[in-house]
Write a protein that holds these residues in place. Structure first.
Motif, PDB file in Angstrom:
ATOM      1  N   GLU A 238       0.821  -1.204   0.000  1.00 24.44           N
ATOM      2  CA  GLU A 238       0.000   0.000   0.000  1.00 24.44           C
ATOM      3  C   GLU A 238       0.861   1.262   0.000  1.00 24.44           C
ATOM      4  O   GLU A 238       0.381   2.318  -0.399  1.00 24.44           O
ATOM      5  CB  GLU A 238      -0.931   0.010   1.214  1.00 24.44           C
ATOM      6  CG  GLU A 238      -1.995  -1.084   1.183  1.00 24.44           C
ATOM      7  CD  GLU A 238      -2.979  -0.965   2.321  1.00 24.44           C
ATOM      8  OE1 GLU A 238      -2.936   0.057   3.062  1.00 24.44           O
ATOM      9  OE2 GLU A 238      -3.802  -1.882   2.499  1.00 24.44           O
ATOM     10  N   LYS A 239       2.111   1.133   0.435  1.00 26.34           N
ATOM     11  CA  LYS A 239       2.999   2.302   0.506  1.00 26.34           C
ATOM     12  C   LYS A 239       4.372   1.934  -0.060  1.00 26.34           C
ATOM     13  O   LYS A 239       4.972   0.948   0.359  1.00 26.34           O
ATOM     14  CB  LYS A 239       3.158   2.781   1.953  1.00 26.34           C
ATOM     15  CG  LYS A 239       1.851   3.190   2.612  1.00 26.34           C
ATOM     16  CD  LYS A 239       2.069   3.558   4.069  1.00 26.34           C
ATOM     17  CE  LYS A 239       0.749   3.893   4.756  1.00 26.34           C
ATOM     18  NZ  LYS A 239       0.936   4.223   6.187  1.00 26.34           N
ATOM     19  N   LEU A 240       4.835   2.743  -1.001  1.00 23.82           N
ATOM     20  CA  LEU A 240       6.180   2.594  -1.546  1.00 23.82           C
ATOM     21  C   LEU A 240       6.828   3.970  -1.521  1.00 23.82           C
ATOM     22  O   LEU A 240       6.529   4.830  -2.349  1.00 23.82           O
ATOM     23  CB  LEU A 240       6.122   2.035  -2.969  1.00 23.82           C
ATOM     24  CG  LEU A 240       7.469   1.826  -3.669  1.00 23.82           C
ATOM     25  CD1 LEU A 240       8.356   0.880  -2.875  1.00 23.82           C
ATOM     26  CD2 LEU A 240       7.267   1.302  -5.081  1.00 23.82           C
ATOM     27  N   VAL A 241       7.698   4.191  -0.540  1.00 27.08           N
ATOM     28  CA  VAL A 241       8.320   5.496  -0.319  1.00 27.08           C
ATOM     29  C   VAL A 241       9.838   5.313  -0.372  1.00 27.08           C
ATOM     30  O   VAL A 241      10.438   4.758   0.554  1.00 27.08           O
ATOM     31  CB  VAL A 241       7.901   6.103   1.029  1.00 27.08           C
ATOM     32  CG1 VAL A 241       8.574   7.454   1.233  1.00 27.08           C
ATOM     33  CG2 VAL A 241       6.386   6.241   1.105  1.00 27.08           C
ATOM     34  N   LEU A 242      10.453   5.781  -1.461  1.00 26.90           N
ATOM     35  CA  LEU A 242      11.899   5.679  -1.648  1.00 26.90           C
ATOM     36  C   LEU A 242      12.464   7.044  -2.035  1.00 26.90           C
ATOM     37  O   LEU A 242      13.396   7.136  -2.839  1.00 26.90           O
ATOM     38  CB  LEU A 242      12.222   4.635  -2.727  1.00 26.90           C
ATOM     39  CG  LEU A 242      11.695   3.217  -2.474  1.00 26.90           C
ATOM     40  CD1 LEU A 242      12.018   2.312  -3.651  1.00 26.90           C
ATOM     41  CD2 LEU A 242      12.280   2.632  -1.193  1.00 26.90           C
ATOM     42  N   ALA A 243      11.919   8.101  -1.473  1.00 27.06           N
ATOM     43  CA  ALA A 243      12.319   9.465  -1.821  1.00 27.06           C
ATOM     44  C   ALA A 243      13.742   9.751  -1.360  1.00 27.06           C
ATOM     45  O   ALA A 243      14.256   9.159  -0.409  1.00 27.06           O
ATOM     46  CB  ALA A 243      11.359  10.460  -1.175  1.00 27.06           C
ATOM     47  N   GLY A 244      14.395  10.703  -2.070  1.00 27.66           N
ATOM     48  CA  GLY A 244      15.702  11.182  -1.659  1.00 27.66           C
ATOM     49  C   GLY A 244      16.814  10.180  -1.829  1.00 27.66           C
ATOM     50  O   GLY A 244      17.743  10.135  -1.011  1.00 27.66           O
ATOM     51  N   ASN A 245      16.767   9.367  -2.885  1.00 25.78           N
ATOM     52  CA  ASN A 245      17.818   8.397  -3.161  1.00 25.78           C
ATOM     53  C   ASN A 245      18.388   8.634  -4.556  1.00 25.78           C
ATOM     54  O   ASN A 245      18.262   9.737  -5.097  1.00 25.78           O
ATOM     55  CB  ASN A 245      17.277   6.974  -2.999  1.00 25.78           C
ATOM     56  CG  ASN A 245      17.035   6.613  -1.545  1.00 25.78           C
ATOM     57  OD1 ASN A 245      17.968   6.457  -0.770  1.00 25.78           O
ATOM     58  ND2 ASN A 245      15.769   6.487  -1.160  1.00 25.78           N
ATOM     59  N   GLN A 246      18.990   7.628  -5.144  1.00 24.70           N
ATOM     60  CA  GLN A 246      19.599   7.758  -6.464  1.00 24.70           C
ATOM     61  C   GLN A 246      19.088   6.663  -7.406  1.00 24.70           C
ATOM     62  O   GLN A 246      19.855   5.986  -8.083  1.00 24.70           O
ATOM     63  CB  GLN A 246      21.120   7.695  -6.351  1.00 24.70           C
ATOM     64  CG  GLN A 246      21.713   8.784  -5.473  1.00 24.70           C
ATOM     65  CD  GLN A 246      23.217   8.660  -5.325  1.00 24.70           C
ATOM     66  OE1 GLN A 246      23.939   8.453  -6.305  1.00 24.70           O
ATOM     67  NE2 GLN A 246      23.710   8.797  -4.110  1.00 24.70           N
ATOM     68  N   ILE A 247      17.783   6.493  -7.414  1.00 21.77           N
ATOM     69  CA  ILE A 247      17.163   5.484  -8.271  1.00 21.77           C
ATOM     70  C   ILE A 247      17.081   6.024  -9.689  1.00 21.77           C
ATOM     71  O   ILE A 247      16.628   7.149  -9.901  1.00 21.77           O
ATOM     72  CB  ILE A 247      15.771   5.108  -7.737  1.00 21.77           C
ATOM     73  CG1 ILE A 247      15.901   4.564  -6.315  1.00 21.77           C
ATOM     74  CG2 ILE A 247      15.105   4.083  -8.647  1.00 21.77           C
ATOM     75  CD1 ILE A 247      14.580   4.278  -5.645  1.00 21.77           C
ATOM     76  N   ARG A 248      17.503   5.225 -10.645  1.00 20.13           N
ATOM     77  CA  ARG A 248      17.580   5.642 -12.044  1.00 20.13           C
ATOM     78  C   ARG A 248      16.587   4.864 -12.901  1.00 20.13           C
ATOM     79  O   ARG A 248      15.983   3.891 -12.461  1.00 20.13           O
ATOM     80  CB  ARG A 248      19.002   5.435 -12.583  1.00 20.13           C
ATOM     81  CG  ARG A 248      20.067   6.274 -11.903  1.00 20.13           C
ATOM     82  CD  ARG A 248      21.460   5.935 -12.425  1.00 20.13           C
ATOM     83  NE  ARG A 248      22.481   6.861 -11.952  1.00 20.13           N
ATOM     84  CZ  ARG A 248      23.076   6.768 -10.775  1.00 20.13           C
ATOM     85  NH1 ARG A 248      22.761   5.785  -9.956  1.00 20.13           N
ATOM     86  NH2 ARG A 248      23.995   7.650 -10.409  1.00 20.13           N
ATOM     87  N   GLY A 249      16.482   5.342 -14.161  1.00 16.70           N
ATOM     88  CA  GLY A 249      15.681   4.630 -15.140  1.00 16.70           C
ATOM     89  C   GLY A 249      14.208   4.964 -15.052  1.00 16.70           C
ATOM     90  O   GLY A 249      13.764   5.709 -14.169  1.00 16.70           O
ATOM     91  N   PRO A 250      13.419   4.417 -15.956  1.00 13.39           N
ATOM     92  CA  PRO A 250      11.982   4.680 -15.946  1.00 13.39           C
ATOM     93  C   PRO A 250      11.270   3.841 -14.892  1.00 13.39           C
ATOM     94  O   PRO A 250      11.826   2.872 -14.360  1.00 13.39           O
ATOM     95  CB  PRO A 250      11.550   4.266 -17.363  1.00 13.39           C
ATOM     96  CG  PRO A 250      12.525   3.196 -17.737  1.00 13.39           C
ATOM     97  CD  PRO A 250      13.835   3.575 -17.105  1.00 13.39           C
ATOM     98  N   LEU A 251      10.056   4.222 -14.603  1.00 13.59           N
ATOM     99  CA  LEU A 251       9.220   3.446 -13.692  1.00 13.59           C
ATOM    100  C   LEU A 251       8.711   2.223 -14.449  1.00 13.59           C
ATOM    101  O   LEU A 251       8.025   2.354 -15.457  1.00 13.59           O
ATOM    102  CB  LEU A 251       8.052   4.294 -13.200  1.00 13.59           C
ATOM    103  CG  LEU A 251       7.183   3.693 -12.084  1.00 13.59           C
ATOM    104  CD1 LEU A 251       7.990   3.549 -10.797  1.00 13.59           C
ATOM    105  CD2 LEU A 251       5.961   4.571 -11.841  1.00 13.59           C
TER     106      LEU A 251
END
Length: 542
Positions: A238-251
């Motif tokens: 229900e919650k996916l919170v990965l803000a403030g990182n260095q995730i690349r590429g498209p969703l």
């Protein structure tokens, strides 16, 4: 047979022929001799037959015993098979060949990940497989199908392991309990510390009552990499919170499998590509934020169908273009962040129907319209950011909003005459920036009576008249910038009533007279700029 043949021979010997009753003596003698010879022949012949029969019987008995032994052995084997195969189907189907734990796991997980990925040594899938088979101290039983008990936990644990490796888990600032040998539901800081969750989300993974991953909350933790397709296996999220990182590429499109997702917060990463249209299929979304990424293209109109949204954030993506979509169906919407893009056209009037809206930021775009009259319905709006656009028209639609706290409309071409009615009911105002517009009229005195107003920036307009008398003991106002207007007259002595003022810029106006000595009493000032006015010759205040 022997007895029968013997009796036959004896009967000939005892017959009248043998006694010479019916024949003469010579015949009798001859016949008696022949009968005796025949008798002896029969005896020898019968003994030979008897021997053959005895041999046959012995062989038959031997074969029978051997056959019985085999049947007995086969019967025992069949009985053992029946005893060992008391399962539902194993009495009909022979048991599967013995497989290693890794082979079983590979067979089960091949429905979740590409088989090719397992063959790539060092891939996230290969590393996750090796961990769950060999290194996971929890050592879950390997299921054969999703219908078996424990299959969902095994799959979730594997998917989280792939996510860990794909986002460079060994380099995270905090491992948040991953691979700690306990249930994945305890891979969070609260369970590690032994404390109960009181407010907000615990950093890490938390589960629902069915022990399925409910939340992944890992912001600001040096996550690096891209989303693996296995993220789509966590369908209970229900919650996916990965803000403030260095995730690349498209969703990745597999995120649409998370059909009950309510919060998707990927703010401030390095994601690329366009905003997917399939996001509209996540009908339970309440929070959607992909701000501060490197997205491009337009905002899909399909997102207008997300009627449960409360938070809509795509600001600071730099390259988003097109127009603002119609969001009038978002009756629960509270915050809209679309600043720092290349959006153009007009503001949809339907935004004015969002009566739950508290914040609207459209700064630094290319919007060319005026403020829709429907904005007067936004009675609980607290923050309105329209600065750095190409907007025009007057401000009548917003000057009656009594819950405004932050109003930033600078660097546009708004034309409005300031009167005593301007923001008269906005007694909660904290920041007012309407600089670099075409405002006229005079400064309303009631603005200086708002206790919470800390910033007033009206420079670069066409405001005239004189400064009003300032109320006593105004400690709230800290920043006052009125340069590049047409304000004249004397600076009132009551200027020193602004006890909290640190920045005062009255340059490039038409002030005259002498500088009031009370300016010397404004001990909190750190910036004072009075250049380009018409002050008379006089003393500089002490």
């Amino acid at each position: 047979i022997i007895r029968k043949e013997t009796r036959s021979a004896l009967s000939i010997q005892d017959s009248p022929i043998s006694r010479g009753v019916l024949f003469p003596d010579r015949y009798v003698r001859v016949c008696g001799i022949r009968a005796s010879l025949y008798y002896l022949f029969l005896l020898q012949h019968n003994f030979l037959i008897a021997g053959v029969i005895i041999v046959v019987l012995i062989l038959s008995i031997s074969i029978g015993v051997s056959s019985n032994r085999k049947k007995s052995k086969n019967g025992t084997s069949s009985k053992n098979v029946e005893q060992e195969g008391n399962g539902d189907d194993e009495s009909e189907n022979p048991p599967l060949p013995t497989m290693t734990r890794e082979e079983l796991a590979l067979l089960f997980l091949s429905t979740a990940s590409s088989p090719v990925s397992f063959q790539e040594v060092g891939s996230s899938q290969h590393r996750a497989l090796q961990w769950i088979v060999e290194d996971d101290t929890l050592a879950l039983d390997v299921p054969r199908s999703m219908e078996e008990g424990g299959a969902a936990q095994f799959m979730s644990r594997y998917a989280l392991a792939v996510l860990y490796f794909e986002l460079n888990g060994p380099s995270w600032d905090n491992a948040v309990g991953f691979f700690s040998g306990v249930s994945e539901c305890k891979w969070n800081l609260d369970d590690i510390a032994g404390t109960s969750l009181t407010t907000g989300d615990s950093m890490g993974v938390t589960c629902n009552q069915q022990l399925e991953p409910l939340s992944i909350y890992i912001p600001l933790n040096n996550l690096q990499g891209s989303f693996p397709p296995e993220i789509g296996l966590l369908t209970s999220l229900e919650k996916l919170v990965l803000a403030g990182n260095q995730i690349r590429g498209p969703l990745p499109s597999v995120v649409k499998n998370l059909s009950i997702l309510k919060i998707l917060n990927l703010y401030n990463n390095m994601m690329t590509g366009t905003i997917p249209r399939w996001l509209s299929s996540l009908s339970n979304l309440e929070w959607l934020s992909m701000s501060s990424n490197d997205l491009q293209g337009s905002i899909p109109d399909e997102l207008g169908s997300l009627s449960m949204l409360k938070f809509f954030g795509f600001d600071r993506c730099n390259r988003l273009s097109g127009t603002i979509p119609d969001l009038s169906n978002h009756t629960y919407l509270e915050r809209i962040y679309l600043s720092y893009n290349d959006l153009e056209g007009s503001i949809p009037s339907g935004i004015g129907s969002l009566t739950n809206l508290k914040l609207l930021t459209l700064s630094n775009n290319k919007i060319t319209s005026s403020i829709p009259p429907s904005f007067s319905n936004l009675s609980i709006l607290t923050s309105l950011f329209l600065d750095d656009n190409l907007m025009s028209g007057d401000l009548s639609a917003i000057e009656g909003l009594n819950n405004l706290e932050n109003l930033l409309i600078e660097d546009n071409s708004f034309e409005h005459t300031l009167t005593s009615d301007f923001l008269a009911s906005s007694d909660k105002l904290q920041i007012l920036d309407a600089s670099n517009n075409k405002l006229k009229g005079t400064l309303p005195s009631h603005l200086f009576q708002i206790d919470g107003l800390a910033v007033m920036d009206l420079h670069g307009n066409e405001i005239g008249g004189n400064l009003p008398d300032f109320p006593t003991n105004n400690t709230g106002l800290q920043f006052l910038s009125l340069y590049e207007n047409s304000i004249g007259g004397d600076i009132p002595l009551s200027i020193s009533n602004l006890k909290g003022l640190t920045h005062l810029d009255l340059s490039t106006n038409k002030f005259n007279g002498v500088l009031p000595a009370s300016i010397g009493d404004m001990t909190t000032l750190t910036y004072l700029f009075l250049a380009s006015n018409e002050f008379n010759i006089g003393r500089i205040p002490d």
